[in-house]
Write an enzyme that holds these catalytic residues in place. Structure first.
Site, PDB file in Angstrom:
ATOM      1  N   HIS B 123      16.467  17.755  35.036  1.00  0.00           N
ATOM      2  CA  HIS B 123      15.403  18.401  34.240  1.00  0.00           C
ATOM      3  C   HIS B 123      14.085  18.502  35.014  1.00  0.00           C
ATOM      4  CE1 HIS B 123      17.838  18.494  30.674  1.00  0.00           C
ATOM      5  NE2 HIS B 123      17.939  17.187  30.601  1.00  0.00           N
ATOM      6  N   ASP B 158      26.548  18.079  32.816  1.00  0.00           N
ATOM      7  CA  ASP B 158      25.766  17.302  31.859  1.00  0.00           C
ATOM      8  C   ASP B 158      25.648  18.130  30.568  1.00  0.00           C
ATOM      9  OD1 ASP B 158      23.430  14.909  31.982  1.00  0.00           O
ATOM     10  OD2 ASP B 158      22.981  16.534  30.579  1.00  0.00           O
ATOM     11  N   HIS B 160      23.229  18.605  28.703  1.00  0.00           N
ATOM     12  CA  HIS B 160      21.960  19.338  28.616  1.00  0.00           C
ATOM     13  C   HIS B 160      21.863  20.335  29.769  1.00  0.00           C
ATOM     14  CE1 HIS B 160      21.169  15.306  26.783  1.00  0.00           C
ATOM     15  NE2 HIS B 160      20.661  16.060  25.831  1.00  0.00           N
ATOM     16  N   ASP B 245      27.160  12.814  29.249  1.00  0.00           N
ATOM     17  CA  ASP B 245      26.725  12.810  27.847  1.00  0.00           C
ATOM     18  C   ASP B 245      27.405  13.903  27.014  1.00  0.00           C
ATOM     19  OD1 ASP B 245      25.320  14.612  29.407  1.00  0.00           O
ATOM     20  OD2 ASP B 245      23.327  13.842  28.883  1.00  0.00           O
TER      21      ASP B 245
HETATM   22 ZN   LIG Z   1      21.951  15.071  29.664  1.00  0.00          ZN
END
Ligand SMILES: [Zn+2]
Lengths: 134, 343
Positions: B123, B158, B160, B245
């Protein structure tokens, strides 16, 4: 009708920004969108976050004398800066962005985490930064 | 051979009650231990990434701010992201661990890398920390390879979207960024219509999946949409933003993958990498049991070791999103080419 988007994270600074934006929207006959950015850790579900924000919007409408129908609530995932920038695009198409000087976690005197400065740098529409109570 | 970068001294990057915590690294180490790799494991010590290596992807002013913030004691950077006094040093060693792994793989000409340090990175933007991430470890490594003349694919499973990595390489034709992720979810970006900048059209590929999606759908998304892009791109190196995740037990999201599904994804990714040219970077994954099992599934599969796998998941929603993503991507590419033609 032009649309004003105001960042809202329930902090004192963001309340000051929302009040300023509501007064501006009333004077200029604009629609007002209250915008909340959801981080990774925010425990509320998306629906709960939307309900809380809608309640805050109704409060703001009552307090500022704006018609309820003029105030909208918008919850989106992301960091505050990106979420505000996305409000410039359809369907919200805001032509003015309003934010407080700093939210819950920004640090005075540091660029790090300053949504307002970063937003001012990237936004293609005017940005108003409303000072909170000092 | 497993080239293991880290863990180094990451423990002092910690905030009480935060899910991005030191025990995550111990969980992955336990998962590697479950594989009984013995002398197949080569450990490389993390080194500090230099300023020149970091400024290939990060703004110098941001590095200065982050360093100063940490030395002033640290604290919360935003509602998700924290730093401590030690985090500046920890983050530079984490980024450097990726570089050390790549250099060892290059020297050996064989093996698979796993960069087992924290904080995670995908991120982190050029000029900003967010989403638990301070420095973009995989991006620093990819830029290091590009500087050596390599073509790098970054595959990010991931849960996200890796907005930082996408943004850093948005207009870089020598890096292909492929991400599967739950959508809508933090950070809100990662639609199939995001295809890369004018110099790198098609070098960004997003595969968003709805909450509840299972392994069969994600595997199909990779085989039908990512495989053609990977084949056309011809990467000389493959880096993986390996966040676990998307596992069904993870507390931060709602995809339904099992360790068996991560094994399938990892096999797919490895099939696009040459020997000694594949490295995994730990991103998310916040259920320690799931993290242990899933990291072991990844490494057991790509190294050919014995590993117990959870049954692969299937039957969840999202099959229709694959075709929708293909159409949205084709449309965005067409529009961008038209725009480019007119300019
Ligand atoms: Zn994540």
């Amino acid at each position: 009708m032009t649309t004003v988007a105001v960042g809202f994270d329930y902090s004192e600074d963001s309340r000051a920004a929302a009040d300023w934006a509501a007064a501006y929207a009333r004077e200029r006959d604009c629609a007002l969108v209250l915008v909340h950015a959801m981080g990774i850790l925010e425990q509320a579900s998306f629906e709960d976050a939307r309900a809380s924000l809608a309640a805050a919007g109704a409060d703001l409408a009552a307090r500022s004398g704006l018609a309820d129908a003029r105030v909208h609530a918008h919850v989106d995932y992301g960091d505050a800066c990106s979420v505000m920038l996305r409000c410039i695009e359809a369907p919200i198409s805001a032509s003015l962005l309003v934010v407080g000087t700093r939210g819950h976690h920004a640090h005075a005197g540091l660029l790090l985490g300053s949504t307002s400065l970063e937003l001012a740098e990237h936004a293609l529409v005017p940005v108003v930064i409303v000072p909170g109570q000092r | 051979m497993l080239v293991l970068g880290g863990p180094g001294s990451h423990e002092s990057h910690e905030e009480e009650g935060h899910p991005e915590r030191p025990e995550r690294v111990s969980a992955v180490l336990a998962g590697i231990g479950d594989l009984d790799l013995g002398s197949e494991v080569v450990r490389v010590a993390p080194r500090e990434a230099t300023r020149a290596e970091l400024t290939r992807v990060h703004d110098g002013s941001y590095l200065d701010e982050l360093g100063a913030f940490c030395y002033a004691g640290g604290g919360d950077i935003d509602e998700d992201t924290y730093a401590t006094f030690d985090s500046w040093s920890v983050a530079r060693h984490t980024a450097g661990a990726g570089l050390a792994v790549i250099d060892e793989l290059s020297r050996a000409g064989d093996g698979v890398g796993f960069v087992l340090t924290r904080p995670p990175g995908h991120h982190a933007l050029a000029g900003r920390a967010m989403g638990f991430c301070l420095l973009n470890n995989a991006a620093v490594a990819a830029a290091h390879l590009v500087a050596r003349g390599e073509r790098v694919a970054i595959v990010d499973f991931d849960v996200h979207h890796g907005n930082g990595t996408q943004s850093i390489f948005w207009n870089e034709p020598r890096v292909l960024y492929v991400s599967s992720h739950q959508m809508p979810l933090f950070p809100g970006s990662g639609t199939p219509g995001e295809v890369g900048g004018p110099d790198a059209l098609g070098a960004t590929l997003n595969l968003p999946l709805p909450a509840g999606a299972t392994g069969d759908v994600i595997q199909r998304a990779y085989e039908e949409l990512a495989a053609p892009s990977l084949e056309a791109f011809g990467a000389t190196w493959v880096l993986v933003s390996a966040g676990y995740d998307a596992h069904r037990s993870d507390p931060l999201a709602d995809l339904k993958l099992t360790s068996g599904d991560f094994a399938g994804l990892s096999r797919f990714i490895a099939s696009h990498a040459g020997p000694g040219r594949l490295a995994f970077f730990l991103e998310g994954g916040y259920n320690l049991q799931a993290l242990r099992a899933s990291a072991a599934a990844t490494l057991g599969t790509v190294l050919g070791a014995n590993v117990a796998l959870e049954e692969r998941s299937s039957g969840g929603p999202g099959a229709e999103t694959i075709e929708r993503a293909r159409r949205a991507r084709d449309r965005a590419l067409e529009e961008a080419h038209e725009l480019g033609g007119r300019a």
